[in-house]
Enzyme design. Structure first.
Site, PDB file in Angstrom:
ATOM      1  CE  LYS A  22     118.311 -16.607  61.788  1.00 29.17           C
ATOM      2  NZ  LYS A  22     118.444 -17.914  61.153  1.00 29.17           N
ATOM      3  NE  ARG A  91     116.184 -20.849  65.086  1.00 26.18           N
ATOM      4  CZ  ARG A  91     115.013 -21.240  64.597  1.00 26.18           C
ATOM      5  NH1 ARG A  91     114.781 -21.185  63.314  1.00 26.18           N
ATOM      6  NH2 ARG A  91     114.068 -21.675  65.402  1.00 26.18           N
ATOM      7  N   GLY A 100     117.209 -19.115  53.886  1.00 23.13           N
ATOM      8  CA  GLY A 100     117.186 -20.536  53.553  1.00 23.13           C
ATOM      9  C   GLY A 100     118.461 -21.073  52.940  1.00 23.13           C
ATOM     10  CG  MET A 102     124.426 -20.940  54.972  1.00 27.18           C
ATOM     11  SD  MET A 102     125.664 -19.966  55.761  1.00 27.18           S
ATOM     12  CE  MET A 102     124.721 -18.571  56.248  1.00 27.18           C
ATOM     13  NE  ARG A 335     114.761 -11.323  57.638  1.00 30.87           N
ATOM     14  CZ  ARG A 335     114.860 -12.526  57.146  1.00 30.87           C
ATOM     15  NH1 ARG A 335     115.946 -13.217  57.265  1.00 30.87           N
ATOM     16  NH2 ARG A 335     113.845 -13.064  56.500  1.00 30.87           N
ATOM     17  CG  HIS A 451     112.837 -21.059  49.585  1.00 29.35           C
ATOM     18  ND1 HIS A 451     113.043 -21.272  48.237  1.00 29.35           N
ATOM     19  CD2 HIS A 451     114.049 -20.851  50.128  1.00 29.35           C
ATOM     20  CE1 HIS A 451     114.336 -21.227  47.990  1.00 29.35           C
ATOM     21  NE2 HIS A 451     114.976 -20.963  49.113  1.00 29.35           N
ATOM     22  NE  ARG A 571     130.113   4.737  22.664  1.00 28.20           N
ATOM     23  CZ  ARG A 571     129.471   4.385  23.778  1.00 28.20           C
ATOM     24  NH1 ARG A 571     128.177   4.579  23.874  1.00 28.20           N
ATOM     25  NH2 ARG A 571     130.111   3.846  24.780  1.00 28.20           N
ATOM     26  NE  ARG A 626     133.803   8.195  21.195  1.00 31.08           N
ATOM     27  CZ  ARG A 626     133.572   6.975  21.657  1.00 31.08           C
ATOM     28  NH1 ARG A 626     133.989   6.630  22.859  1.00 31.08           N
ATOM     29  NH2 ARG A 626     132.899   6.109  20.938  1.00 31.08           N
ATOM     30  CD  GLU A 759     138.575   6.011  25.526  1.00 30.70           C
ATOM     31  OE1 GLU A 759     137.619   5.258  25.753  1.00 30.70           O
ATOM     32  OE2 GLU A 759     138.632   6.722  24.510  1.00 30.70           O
ATOM     33  CB  SER A 778     134.743  12.339  29.594  1.00 32.91           C
ATOM     34  OG  SER A 778     133.686  11.421  29.804  1.00 32.91           O
ATOM     35  N   GLY A 780     136.576   7.113  30.160  1.00 36.52           N
ATOM     36  CA  GLY A 780     135.967   6.049  29.368  1.00 36.52           C
ATOM     37  C   GLY A 780     136.291   4.756  30.092  1.00 36.52           C
ATOM     38  CG  ASN A 782     132.579   1.181  28.548  1.00 35.96           C
ATOM     39  OD1 ASN A 782     132.144   0.937  29.663  1.00 35.96           O
ATOM     40  ND2 ASN A 782     131.895   1.830  27.620  1.00 35.96           N
ATOM     41  CG  ASP A 783     138.221   1.603  25.260  1.00 33.93           C
ATOM     42  OD1 ASP A 783     138.517   0.456  24.872  1.00 33.93           O
ATOM     43  OD2 ASP A 783     137.531   2.399  24.592  1.00 33.93           O
ATOM     44  CB  CYS A 846     131.000   9.052  29.048  1.00 37.48           C
ATOM     45  SG  CYS A 846     132.561   8.842  28.189  1.00 37.48           S
ATOM     46  CE1 TYR A 866     130.213  14.009  31.954  1.00 38.53           C
ATOM     47  CE2 TYR A 866     131.283  16.037  32.661  1.00 38.53           C
ATOM     48  CZ  TYR A 866     131.149  15.000  31.747  1.00 38.53           C
ATOM     49  OH  TYR A 866     131.951  14.952  30.645  1.00 38.53           O
TER      50      TYR A 866
HETATM   51  C1  PEP Z   1     134.602   3.890  27.151  1.00 35.13           C
HETATM   52  O1  PEP Z   1     135.589   3.338  26.691  1.00 35.13           O
HETATM   53  O2  PEP Z   1     134.283   3.815  28.344  1.00 35.13           O
HETATM   54  C2  PEP Z   1     133.718   4.666  26.265  1.00 35.13           C
HETATM   55  C3  PEP Z   1     132.702   5.333  26.765  1.00 35.13           C
HETATM   56  O3  PEP Z   1     133.942   4.584  24.946  1.00 35.13           O
HETATM   57  P1  PEP Z   1     133.485   3.358  24.041  1.00 35.13           P
HETATM   58  O4  PEP Z   1     132.642   2.465  24.867  1.00 35.13           O
HETATM   59  O5  PEP Z   1     132.761   3.955  22.905  1.00 35.13           O
HETATM   60  O6  PEP Z   1     134.814   2.777  23.665  1.00 35.13           O
HETATM   61 MG    MG Z   2     136.270   3.946  24.736  1.00 36.64          MG
END
Ligand code: PEP
Ligand code: MG
Length: 895
Positions: A22, A91, A100, A102, A335, A451, A571, A626, A759, A778, A780, A782-783, A846, A866
């Protein structure tokens, strides 16, 4: 010496970190020569210093006094001067707009004496007392902590007593009475008096704004919007101008384009004889901006000119707050305005068409998050007669849920898994938790800039506001429609935020036009065409390829239509479920090689056909398959269920099925306390004889089948959960042997690159060695997130992530958005060391993060080749990969 206070003439929009959005924009407007009331900005640095120590940083108050003197000198009056007071507003203004969240205090400088001076000087007694009652109310709630509703209750009581339909019908004496009642309320509630000293009012208001940075509402908003907690807010102190001086005064909000659809043309709401937040608070219904011409023709023309100036200068949709004081226009804020996803695409395309911005710049102004919202379904109203009510389409999308009337109920029901629609007369920042929890917000008052509308748009939440036919009775938890239909709490309704309509019951949904385009290529002009153009542009610019995670032919077909350039993760575990479970059980229970081979041989053709279908759908594009990852006991029956079945049979004096007994025995043997850290991934392949060979043979034979059919299959074999290069080497030897066998048997040479998932932290840290055996990596993630943090991915999100988000341990779940410092660091190490061993090593990701807009930018910057994500996220990933390529140096808002 550190400076804490800046004049409007000193800054500009590039100083938003220091001056807040602001403040920086007020400085920018001042620089442009627009009519901005004089003022100064106390910096975010001062706020941070105050919040860190709990005391005002040294020198700040002297700086404020000096700046205030300059404003006083310009006005020719002192703050709170009894016979003709200068008044100021205070303000908040953080780096990112937090609508809104603060506090604001207006009319500072009024007290029991100067209110009389103001009445005399302005010749308007009502105005003076109206201003004073606003100050006491705002100061009382914001600075002194008295609950806002208590003031409202007194106001409502007086209005009822006088038979006044709104605040305009209260006269000066009524307002003076309110001031007394408010002051008394403050004393009763706090034991303290409303301060009469203007200097004390100013000082306390500034510190209250600082403190409001850490208020619950503001923290919740920041968490939701991923705004860091340590930025602090600046404070803008500005000479008051008055929109409540009578019919030739007023205040308004305007947009240089329609923030809901993006269509060009000035757009806004104006409220005559009103001040400050009135226009957004929905206390009275506003008039459209076009009607301003009737009230103040000169100001209207000037405003139009200034809006053009601002849009040209900012080269984007601007959102503006203004006040007209006795016919004179004052600009109070501007703004770059928030907008819906549809508006973002439309505005970016139009500004680029107009030559105002480049196409690349246009691309940086749309987002994957926005595109994802446009892919949501909409209502199919072809079979519906009449809506229950119509209102203003404030934030698009379709939502169905049970009606609730307060924030707490919304939160409660949503926590229990129910979908709810929050219905209010109007919303205030206190409703934020309910708005977050609800599918949609419906209000009976307020315009597109209320609001409810502003906050809902910011959250991408469906909103219909100003549905005036609805009488909302919060106390009885029901609303009544124009034709007298009563809708009680818990009743299901449907809210169409694109059309501004509300329907009884759950209206069926249809696909969005953008989704239809992605599915079929049908490309009508308008928003669909702008999305298509943005995607084409992104595709031309991006360096990252986008693949999909898909493990059925149907998903592969869809992914390809959505623009996937292959499959980054197929998978194979679903191929072990359903009717095939029996065969998996036999494989596990096999007493000898022969029995195991028979089970594997039975699985082989089934797997092969799965792969044929997927390779066909992705013909000519890479398909990364995989090898089996989860522990085998996941494919066996539930241990407790089976034990109960056996026990029940025995209790009846019967002999249990010997296969059940055998199975239970196997389940007990294979039981793991921590299956995620147990016998899974590559470990399984190394200890269960024949498993890898069967899967690889199925892949290779599928390749042969597709090749013979004239296709161009490009299967890649990926080994999960590798921690050491030896694991990969051993599996790879087996893979290559099978590939060679199938090539020999069939006479069709089968080449499948063999790569690994990264992973586990150990894999990332030894990536240089692993790359000796891996033809691609690749991630992983998540793991990798699970094992880097030591978080069980199945348990922690529900167990304690909300507490961690509250406490600011992280701003977003690391399972959603990549943790750049920790997990991201491992990614960077593995990329560098993997490519040091094997230059040009192909690397992708992935895990879920592959489709997360913010994470896509990280993967681009880390040099990945990728990202791979679920088919529905492919379009957003394409867009973000394009944005990453054209905004490399800047951090982009991906929401
Ligand atoms: C991961 O671990 O990121 C993965 C893609 O494998 P999954 O989720 O199947 O364990
Ligand atoms: Mg995994």
């Amino acid at each position: 010496m550190v400076r804490y206070v800046y004049d409007f003439t000193e800054g500009g929009r590039d100083l938003a970190d220091l001056l807040g959005g602001k403040g920086a924009n007020l400085a920018e407007m001042t620089r442009l020569g627009l009519p901005v009331p004089l003022g100064f900005i106390v910096s975010t640095e001062a706020c941070r210093a105050f919040l860190a120590t709990g005391t005002e940083p040294g020198g700040m108050s002297e700086e404020i006094s000096r700046r205030l003197s300059a404003v006083e000198a310009d006005a020719g009056r002192r703050l709170g001067q009894p016979d003709h007071p200068l008044l100021v507003s205070v303000r908040s203004g953080a780096r990112f707009s937090m609508p809104g969240m603060m506090e604001t205090v207006l009319d500072i400088g009024l007290n029991d004496d100067s209110v009389l001076g103001l009445a005399k000087a302005s010749g308007n007694e009502r105005f003076a007392w109206d201003s004073y009652r606003r100050l006491v109310q705002m100061f009382g709630s914001t600075v002194m902590g008295v609950e806002g509703a208590l003031f409202d209750r007194i106001m409502t009581g007086l209005k009822e007593l006088r038979g006044a339909p709104d605040d305009l019908h209260l006269d000066a004496a009524d307002l003076a009475e309110l001031v007394e009642a408010y002051k008394q309320l403050i004393h009763e509630e706090t034991g303290d008096h409303f301060p009469q000293s203007p200097a004390e009012q100013l000082r306390r208001a500034i510190l209250a704004v600082f403190r409001s940075w850490n208020g619950e509402r503001a923290r919740l908003y920041r968490r939701r919007e991923h705004i860091p907690d340590d930025l602090g807010t600046a404070v803008t102190v500005q000479r008051m101008v008055y929109g409540n001086l009578g019919a030739d005064s007023g205040s308004g909000v305007a947009f240089t384009r329609d923030p809901a659809t993006g269509r060009p043309g000035l757009y806004g709401d104006y409220l005559p004889n009103a001040q400050g937040e009135d226009v957004v608070a929905g206390i009275r219904n506003t008039v459209p901006l076009a009607e301003l011409e009737r009230f103040a023709p000169d100001a209207h023309h000037q405003l139009r000119d200034h809006m053009v100036t601002l849009e040209r200068h900012y080269r984007d949709l601007c959102d503006i707050e203004f006040t007209i004081e006795r016919g004179k226009l004052w600009m109070l804020q501007t703004r770059v305005g928030k907008r819906t996803a549809e508006a973002a695409f439309t505005i970016a395309a139009e500004l680029a068409d107009e030559g105002v911005i480049t196409r690349e710049e246009g691309l940086t102004r749309v987002s994957g998050g926005g595109l994802a919202r446009l892919m949501f379904p909409r209502f199919d109203t072809s079979t519906i007669d009449e809506p229950l009510a119509n209102g203003i389409p404030a934030s698009p999308g379709a939502a169905v849920g049970a009606v609730v009337f307060d924030s707490a109920e919304a939160v409660r029901r949503a926590a229990a898994g129910e979908k709810v629609i929050l219905v209010r007369e109007e919303t205030t920042p206190d409703d934020l938790p309910g708005m977050v929890a609800a599918q949609a917000v419906l209000t009976s008052r307020g315009g597109k800039t209320s609001h409810a509308a502003v906050v809902a748009r910011g959250m991408g939440k469906v909103c219909v506001c100003g549905a005036e036919q609805l009488a909302v009775d919060t106390a009885s938890r029901r609303f009544t429609t124009g034709d007298g239909t009563i809708v009680e709490q818990g009743t299901v309704i449907s809210v169409d935020g694109s059309a501004g309509a509300v329907y009884a019951g759950a209206v069926p949904m249809t696909d969005s036009a953008v989704m239809r385009y992605l599915e079929t290529g049908e490309r009508p002009p308008g928003v669909v065409d702008t999305v298509a153009r943005a995607l084409e542009l992104a595709d031309g610019l991006r360096r990252l390829e986008v693949r999909a995670n898909a493990d059925t032919p149907a998903d592969a077909v869809r992914a390809r239509r959505f623009g996937a350039q292959g499959i980054g993760l197929c998978r194979t575990e679903h191929m072990f479920l359903g009717e095939r479970r029996k065969l998996v059980e036999e494989m596990i229970l096999a007493r000898d090689d022969g029995a195991r081979t028979r089970a594997l041989d039975a699985l082989l053709p089934l797997q092969q056909q799965d792969f044929v279908g997927i390779l066909e759908a992705m013909d000519g594009l890479p398909v990364t398959i995989r090898l089996l990852d989860p522990p085998l006991h996941e494919f066996l029956p539930d241990r407790t269920e089976l034990a109960v079945r056996i026990a029940a049979t025995e209790a009846r004096g019967e002999k249990p099925n010997p296969r059940d007994v055998e199975l239970l025995d196997a389940i007990r043997r294979m039981h793991e306390e921590n299956p995620m850290l147990g016998l899974r991934g590559v470990r399984l392949g190394l200890v269960v004889p024949g498993l890898v060979a069967m899967q690889v043979r199925a892949i290779a034979q599928a390749v042969v089948e597709r090749t013979r059919a004239g296709g161009a299959p490009q299967a890649e074999i990926m080994v999960p959960l590798v921690g050491d290069v030896t694991e990969l080497r051993l599996v790879r030897q087996e893979v290559e042997q099978v590939l060679a066998e199938v090539s020999d048997e069939s006479g069709v040479p089968v080449h499948c690159p063999v790569g690994t998932m990264i992973e586990l932290p150990r894999a990332a840290l030894t990536a240089g060695l692993i790359a000796e055996e891996a033809e691609f990596f690749s991630f992983g993630t998540n793991d990798l997130t699970q094992t880097t943090w030591g978080f069980s991915r199945d348990d922690v999100e529900a167990a304690f992530f909300s507490a961690y988000l509250d406490k600011g341990v992280f701003a977003a779940s690391p399972f959603e958005t990549i943790d750049r410092e920790g997990v991201g660091r491992l990614v960077e190490i593995a990329v560098a060391e993997g490519r040091a061993t094997r230059p040009g090593l192909k690397i992708g990701v992935c895990g879920e993060h592959g489709g997360d807009p913010d994470s896509v930018h990280f993967f681009h910057a880390s040099g990945l080749d990728y990202v791979s994500c679920s088919p529905f996220r492919v379009p957003a990933a394409r867009l973000e990969a394009g944005r990453a390529a054209c905004s490399e140096a800047t951090t982009s808002d991906t929401r």
